[in-house]
Design a protein around this motif. Structure first.
Motif, mmCIF file in Angstrom:
data_model
loop_
_atom_site.group_PDB
_atom_site.id
_atom_site.type_symbol
_atom_site.label_atom_id
_atom_site.label_comp_id
_atom_site.label_asym_id
_atom_site.label_seq_id
_atom_site.Cartn_x
_atom_site.Cartn_y
_atom_site.Cartn_z
ATOM 1 N N MET A 111 52.625 42.434 56.884
ATOM 2 C CA MET A 111 51.573 42.162 57.872
ATOM 3 C C MET A 111 50.323 42.994 57.614
ATOM 4 O O MET A 111 49.206 42.548 57.891
ATOM 5 N N GLU A 112 50.481 44.207 57.078
ATOM 6 C CA GLU A 112 49.310 44.997 56.697
ATOM 7 C C GLU A 112 48.541 44.288 55.578
ATOM 8 O O GLU A 112 47.310 44.290 55.569
ATOM 9 N N LEU A 113 49.270 43.665 54.666
ATOM 10 C CA LEU A 113 48.615 42.944 53.574
ATOM 11 C C LEU A 113 47.853 41.725 54.084
ATOM 12 O O LEU A 113 46.783 41.394 53.558
ATOM 13 N N VAL A 114 48.375 41.063 55.112
ATOM 14 C CA VAL A 114 47.648 39.952 55.729
ATOM 15 C C VAL A 114 46.320 40.466 56.291
ATOM 16 O O VAL A 114 45.258 39.873 56.066
ATOM 17 N N LEU A 115 46.377 41.596 56.996
ATOM 18 C CA LEU A 115 45.169 42.185 57.584
ATOM 19 C C LEU A 115 44.172 42.579 56.495
ATOM 20 O O LEU A 115 42.973 42.274 56.583
ATOM 21 N N LEU A 116 44.656 43.229 55.441
ATOM 22 C CA LEU A 116 43.769 43.631 54.353
ATOM 23 C C LEU A 116 43.217 42.427 53.605
ATOM 24 O O LEU A 116 42.073 42.445 53.140
ATOM 25 N N GLY A 117 44.012 41.368 53.492
ATOM 26 C CA GLY A 117 43.523 40.142 52.860
ATOM 27 C C GLY A 117 42.343 39.570 53.614
ATOM 28 O O GLY A 117 41.354 39.129 53.012
ATOM 29 N N LEU A 118 42.436 39.569 54.938
ATOM 30 C CA LEU A 118 41.324 39.102 55.759
ATOM 31 C C LEU A 118 40.096 39.981 55.540
ATOM 32 O O LEU A 118 38.987 39.472 55.325
ATOM 33 N N GLY A 119 40.286 41.287 55.581
ATOM 34 C CA GLY A 119 39.161 42.206 55.372
ATOM 35 C C GLY A 119 38.529 42.048 54.009
ATOM 36 O O GLY A 119 37.297 42.067 53.861
ATOM 37 N N GLY A 120 39.339 41.858 52.989
ATOM 38 C CA GLY A 120 38.818 41.665 51.634
ATOM 39 C C GLY A 120 38.068 40.360 51.486
ATOM 40 O O GLY A 120 36.997 40.304 50.870
ATOM 41 N N CYS A 121 38.606 39.299 52.061
ATOM 42 C CA CYS A 121 37.972 37.978 51.988
ATOM 43 C C CYS A 121 36.602 38.011 52.674
ATOM 44 O O CYS A 121 35.596 37.583 52.106
ATOM 45 N N ALA A 122 36.577 38.530 53.874
ATOM 46 C CA ALA A 122 35.322 38.578 54.635
ATOM 47 C C ALA A 122 34.318 39.528 53.993
ATOM 48 O O ALA A 122 33.115 39.231 53.934
ATOM 49 N N SER A 123 34.787 40.669 53.496
ATOM 50 C CA SER A 123 33.886 41.636 52.856
ATOM 51 C C SER A 123 33.257 41.045 51.599
ATOM 52 O O SER A 123 32.061 41.234 51.342
ATOM 53 N N TYR A 124 34.060 40.331 50.810
ATOM 54 C CA TYR A 124 33.513 39.669 49.621
ATOM 55 C C TYR A 124 32.386 38.708 50.021
ATOM 56 O O TYR A 124 31.328 38.684 49.388
ATOM 57 N N ASP A 125 32.636 37.916 51.062
ATOM 58 C CA ASP A 125 31.609 36.976 51.521
ATOM 59 C C ASP A 125 30.326 37.697 51.889
ATOM 60 O O ASP A 125 29.226 37.282 51.485
ATOM 61 N N VAL A 126 30.441 38.767 52.671
ATOM 62 C CA VAL A 126 29.262 39.500 53.147
ATOM 63 C C VAL A 126 28.482 40.068 51.959
ATOM 64 O O VAL A 126 27.253 39.915 51.875
ATOM 65 N N SER A 173 30.306 34.109 56.902
ATOM 66 C CA SER A 173 31.673 34.424 56.494
ATOM 67 C C SER A 173 32.655 33.941 57.545
ATOM 68 O O SER A 173 33.638 33.263 57.228
ATOM 69 N N ALA A 174 32.386 34.282 58.791
ATOM 70 C CA ALA A 174 33.300 33.946 59.890
ATOM 71 C C ALA A 174 33.420 32.446 60.106
ATOM 72 O O ALA A 174 34.524 31.933 60.320
ATOM 73 N N ASP A 175 32.305 31.742 60.048
ATOM 74 C CA ASP A 175 32.290 30.333 60.441
ATOM 75 C C ASP A 175 32.439 29.342 59.287
ATOM 76 O O ASP A 175 32.783 28.183 59.518
ATOM 77 N N LYS A 176 32.185 29.798 58.046
ATOM 78 C CA LYS A 176 32.131 28.823 56.969
ATOM 79 C C LYS A 176 32.938 29.187 55.719
ATOM 80 O O LYS A 176 33.600 28.330 55.150
ATOM 81 N N TYR A 177 32.870 30.443 55.289
ATOM 82 C CA TYR A 177 33.368 30.766 53.956
ATOM 83 C C TYR A 177 34.729 31.451 53.873
ATOM 84 O O TYR A 177 35.449 31.244 52.907
ATOM 85 N N CYS A 178 35.089 32.277 54.821
ATOM 86 C CA CYS A 178 36.307 33.079 54.681
ATOM 87 C C CYS A 178 37.559 32.243 54.959
ATOM 88 O O CYS A 178 37.873 31.912 56.094
ATOM 89 N N SER A 179 38.268 31.911 53.900
ATOM 90 C CA SER A 179 39.480 31.091 54.011
ATOM 91 C C SER A 179 40.554 31.798 54.840
ATOM 92 O O SER A 179 41.266 31.149 55.618
ATOM 93 N N ALA A 180 40.682 33.105 54.659
ATOM 94 C CA ALA A 180 41.698 33.850 55.410
ATOM 95 C C ALA A 180 41.401 33.801 56.903
ATOM 96 O O ALA A 180 42.307 33.590 57.718
#
Length: 136
Positions: free
Chosen positions: A38-53, A109-116
Motif C-alpha cells: 500500500m505504501e508503493l501505491v501511495l508512492l506511485g501516485l506521488g511519482g505519477c503526479a510529480s512527473y506530470d507537474v 495532472s489531477a484532471d487529465k494526465y495522472c493515470s494513477a
C-alpha cells in the motif's frame, strides 16, 4: 501486448517485485526490507503526479529547480484497508516560477494526465491537491 511483471516470495512477508521495465523493488508487508504494497501505491501516485507537474512546467518554460510532493493518506478501518482519502501537496522551487502556471500544472495532472490518480478516483478514493511556490 500486456505488460509483464513478477513478484517472488523471499521469506515471511518479504517479496521481490520486478517491474515490466526490469527494475527490481523490495516489497515487505512488515516494512523491514522494503515498502509495503500500500505504501508503493501511495508512492506511485506521488511519482505519477510529480512527473506530470515537472513535465508541464518544463513545457511552460518555468525555471524549476526542485519539486517535492508530500503525501498524506487515510485508510479505512475495516478490511480491506483501502485508501479513502489522499492529499498531495506540491512544493515547487524555482526562479520566477509563476503561481498560475503551477496551479494549472497541478490541475492538469489531477484532471487529465495522472493515470494513477484517475484509477484511484474511479475506485472511490478522494484525492485532493495543494501547492506552494518557493523562490529559489
Amino acid at each position: 501486448m500486456p505488460l509483464q511483471g513478477s513478484v517472488v516470495w523471499k521469506e515471511d512477508k518479504h517479496f521481490i517485485g520486478t517491474a515490466p521495465s526490469g527494475k527490481v523493488v523490495d516489497i515487505d508487508a512488515n516494512k523491514e526490507a522494503g515498502a509495503s504494497p500500500m505504501e508503493l501505491v501511495l508512492l506511485g501516485l506521488g511519482g505519477c503526479a510529480s512527473y506530470d507537474v515537472v513535465s508541464i512546467l518544463g513545457k511552460c518554460r518555468q525555471d524549476v529547480l526542485d519539486v517535492r510532493c508530500a503525501l498524506s493518506a487515510v485508510r479505512a478501518d475495516a478490511v480491506p484497508a483501502v485508501y479513502t482519502d489522499i492529499h498531495l501537496h506540491f512544493v515547487v522551487t524555482g526562479n520566477d516560477v509563476k503561481e498560475k502556471q503551477v496551479a494549472k500544472a497541478v490541475e492538469l495532472s489531477a484532471d487529465k494526465y495522472c493515470s494513477a490518480s484517475k484509477m484511484l478516483v474511479d475506485g472511490g478514493v478522494r484525492v485532493t491537491h495543494s501547492y506552494e511556490v518557493v523562490v529559489g
